[in-house]
Design an enzyme around this catalytic site. Sequence first.
Site, PDB file in Angstrom:
ATOM      1  CE1 TYR A   1      -3.781   2.444   1.140  1.00 42.21           C
ATOM      2  CE2 TYR A   1      -1.909   3.560   2.127  1.00 42.21           C
ATOM      3  CZ  TYR A   1      -3.225   3.575   1.702  1.00 42.21           C
ATOM      4  OH  TYR A   1      -3.978   4.718   1.829  1.00 42.21           O
TER       5      TYR A   1
ATOM      6  CD  GLU B   1      -6.014   4.215  -0.999  1.00 41.59           C
ATOM      7  OE1 GLU B   1      -6.200   4.613   0.161  1.00 41.59           O
ATOM      8  OE2 GLU B   1      -6.858   3.581  -1.638  1.00 41.59           O
TER       9      GLU B   1
END
Length: 382
Positions: free
Chosen positions: A108, A191
Amino acid sequence: MRLHEYQAKALFAQYGLPTPGGVVVTKGDDVDAAVKRLHGSHCVVKSQIHAGARGKAGGVQVVPMNEVAALAARTLGTRLVTGQTGPSGQPVNALLLEEPVVAVAELYVACVLDRRLGQRMILASAEGGIGFEEGRPPVRLPIDSLRGFSPYQGRMLAKEIGLSGRLVAAFGDIVATLIELTAQTDALLVEINPLMVTEAGGFMVADGKVEIDDNALFRQARLNSERDPNQSDPKDEQARALNLQYIALDGDIGCLVNGAGLAMATMDLIALAGGRPANFLDVGGGTTAHKVAEALTLLVSDSNVKTVLVNIFGGIVRCDLIAEGLLLAAARFERTFPIVVRLVGTKREAGQQLLAQSGLAVDVTDSLEEAAQIAVARARGL
Ligand code: GDP
Ligand code: MN
């Protein structure tokens, strides 16, 4: 303003980030031609909606090439409900068809605006993918606005999340690119989840979420043109078209106010009186009776609204125009509501006189506190 995954990935590719080969389809008829442009025996079929958690909800499926058309036919035009949408879901009007990536790990990484620090912040974790929210919190790296970002910081971050070998420098490069992209696109959030580590020992961006600051859209014309209005509440889109600030909440008192500060104070006083706002609509400064009427019509189109509270402190806004707009709107309301009005400031007498002469049943008071108390009582049917 949010981008779709396929739009985010096109942006990433422009900045040199590795993205899988893929094609977007909006019609079942286009699927056959689209899959011919993809390599491999299988295809990842991804529903394009402005919400995440699609993986767990069936919005991301890996199927053999010859099953893509049937899946697309079943999916296009339906609504997808995920843990991040409301109960009625979001419309699936486009599918991203992609070449599958074989991942040995899912990371991530994101660049967000930390409003408390007033700085951008990199978030990184080795536990990306669909379990990210349940995993350990990500490592945080604030980016000093004046000093900027130095490549060594990206490498240190890579080591902190457990990367080694040539992934360390490669991860640092991705972080540097994210920061550059975020700044140049006026993004509030960029993101990548998951950032896949491939069998070949490289990275692949498997999902992307980008949120552009609405206040910067005037200088992001190209991104602005990618807006998908079908993904938002029609009321939000109407308010945008009228240049009004509309915020939906979950109570039963609809609030028409001028100015964000007054809106906050109004919410607080409603809460203090034991009630809950259904929404608030900020008509802003120089407005017209017509715009006030449109605003009120929009405000009461929310079926949760049981009472309307108009709270105007007229400085630039004239109270008589507000009253005029209120009367225009009331004439076309499809149901009747108690209306509570606090109207003070410029042309207060003229505004109040218009209301008094109209014969409309409104509670008028000069006190904000009292207005909130009456509105809460009226919403309870008192
Ligand atoms: P989200 O659930 O809305 O965030 O959708 P994602 O695009 O992140 O997909 C969810 C999950 O599907 C990812 O965490 C991956 O595990 C998996 N996934 C997505 N794309 C691929 C792919 O190309 N190959 C493989 N093997 N898995 C994928
Ligand atoms: Mn994801």
